[in-house]
Design an enzyme around this catalytic site. Structure first.
Site, PDB file in Angstrom:
ATOM      1  N   GLU A  63     -11.976  -0.148 -34.827  1.00  0.00           N
ATOM      2  CA  GLU A  63     -10.516  -0.575 -34.419  1.00  0.00           C
ATOM      3  C   GLU A  63     -10.482  -1.353 -33.284  1.00  0.00           C
ATOM      4  OE1 GLU A  63     -11.853   2.383 -34.313  1.00  0.00           O
ATOM      5  OE2 GLU A  63     -10.582   3.643 -32.322  1.00  0.00           O
TER       6      GLU A  63
ATOM      7  N   HIS B 186     -16.121   2.822 -32.510  1.00  0.00           N
ATOM      8  CA  HIS B 186     -14.670   2.391 -32.673  1.00  0.00           C
ATOM      9  C   HIS B 186     -14.258   1.063 -33.149  1.00  0.00           C
ATOM     10  CE1 HIS B 186     -13.004   5.925 -30.686  1.00  0.00           C
ATOM     11  NE2 HIS B 186     -14.053   5.829 -30.026  1.00  0.00           N
TER      12      HIS B 186
ATOM     13  N   CYS C  60     -15.176   8.600 -34.680  1.00  0.00           N
ATOM     14  CA  CYS C  60     -15.480   9.365 -33.396  1.00  0.00           C
ATOM     15  C   CYS C  60     -14.917  10.596 -33.314  1.00  0.00           C
ATOM     16  CB  CYS C  60     -14.951   8.563 -32.016  1.00  0.00           C
ATOM     17  SG  CYS C  60     -15.737   8.975 -30.767  1.00  0.00           S
TER      18      CYS C  60
HETATM   19  N1  GLN Z   1     -15.531  13.123 -27.197  1.00  0.00           N
HETATM   20  C1  GLN Z   1     -14.414  13.234 -28.186  1.00  0.00           C
HETATM   21  C2  GLN Z   1     -14.458  14.556 -28.968  1.00  0.00           C
HETATM   22  O1  GLN Z   1     -15.482  15.061 -28.753  1.00  0.00           O
HETATM   23  C3  GLN Z   1     -14.367  12.239 -29.076  1.00  0.00           C
HETATM   24  C4  GLN Z   1     -14.468  10.641 -28.276  1.00  0.00           C
HETATM   25  C5  GLN Z   1     -13.637   9.588 -29.007  1.00  0.00           C
HETATM   26  O2  GLN Z   1     -12.829   9.773 -30.183  1.00  0.00           O
HETATM   27  N2  GLN Z   1     -13.499   8.452 -28.536  1.00  0.00           N
HETATM   28  O3  GLN Z   1     -13.794  14.733 -29.707  1.00  0.00           O
END
Ligand code: GLN
Length: 198
Positions: free
Chosen positions: A183, A181, A84
């Protein structure tokens, strides 16, 4: 692989975000992870996880901790797994808005691309054979939290899973990238695949 049976040293960038969930996930995959906050700690590991969180905040903290160059050098040589926000940091190009990144993986990612109404969800995904052959068969639960969408993947990027027609789990050489995710679920396969790169 049982807990603690994996002998290489895997670090989790522990500046911000859900690094503790990655530590638990790496333990489930058989490793004994260490938290990384300094350049010196980077010297003592064989691979690094960059967790989810807020990529802009992580960039600020990397600057503040003088960790950006050491991390770049580390990632040139060693396996890195970004989830992410971590995926956003590894991508070559970031949109919405455009933002600095390490550019290790030939991807264009659009931040927060699922929109406000449905910005977080749990989806069922069916990984590609290239994933299942190495980690075991079966669908996977994918947790998306204000996730980016991979809008472009270069020719050296291998797609390991898609959701809604977009790649959500990809690899390029020693790098692994998930926009969701892994994890946060009990399925250890994605972390095991990363450990196999170390
Ligand atoms: N929206 C976050 C970003 O732009 C990422 C979200 C996340 O890591 N769950 O960095």
């Amino acid at each position: 692989m049982g807990a603690g049976s994996f002998k290489k040293r895997v670090g989790v960038l522990a500046l911000q975000g859900d690094f503790e969930a990655h530590e638990r996930a790496l333990e489930r995959a058989g490793a004994t992870p260490v938290q990384v906050r300094t350049a010196e700690e980077l010297n003592n590991i064989d691979g690094l996880v960059i967790p989810g969180g807020e990529s802009t905040t992580m960039l600020k903290l990397l600057n503040y901790m003088d960790l950006k160059e050491p991390l770049r050098e580390f990632a040139m040589k060693k396996p890195v797994f970004g989830t992410c926000a971590g995926a956003i940091l590894l991508a070559k190009e970031v949109l919405n808005p455009s933002q600095e990144s390490f550019g290790m993986v030939d991807l264009t990612v659009e931040r927060n691309a699922y929109g406000r109404q449905i910005d977080s969800r749990v989806a069922q995904i069916s990984p590609e054979a290239a994933f299942e052959e190495r980690t075991g068969k079966g669908d996977m639960e994918a947790v998306f939290i204000r996730a980016p969408i991979i809008r472009r993947a270069g020719p050296d990027v291998r797609v390991l899973a898609e959701y809604g027609g977009d790649p959500v789990l990809v690899e390029q050489g020693q790098y692994l990238v998930a926009t969701f995710h892994p994890e946060l679920t009990q399925d250890p396969r994605v972390h095991r695949l990363f450990l196999s790169k170390l």
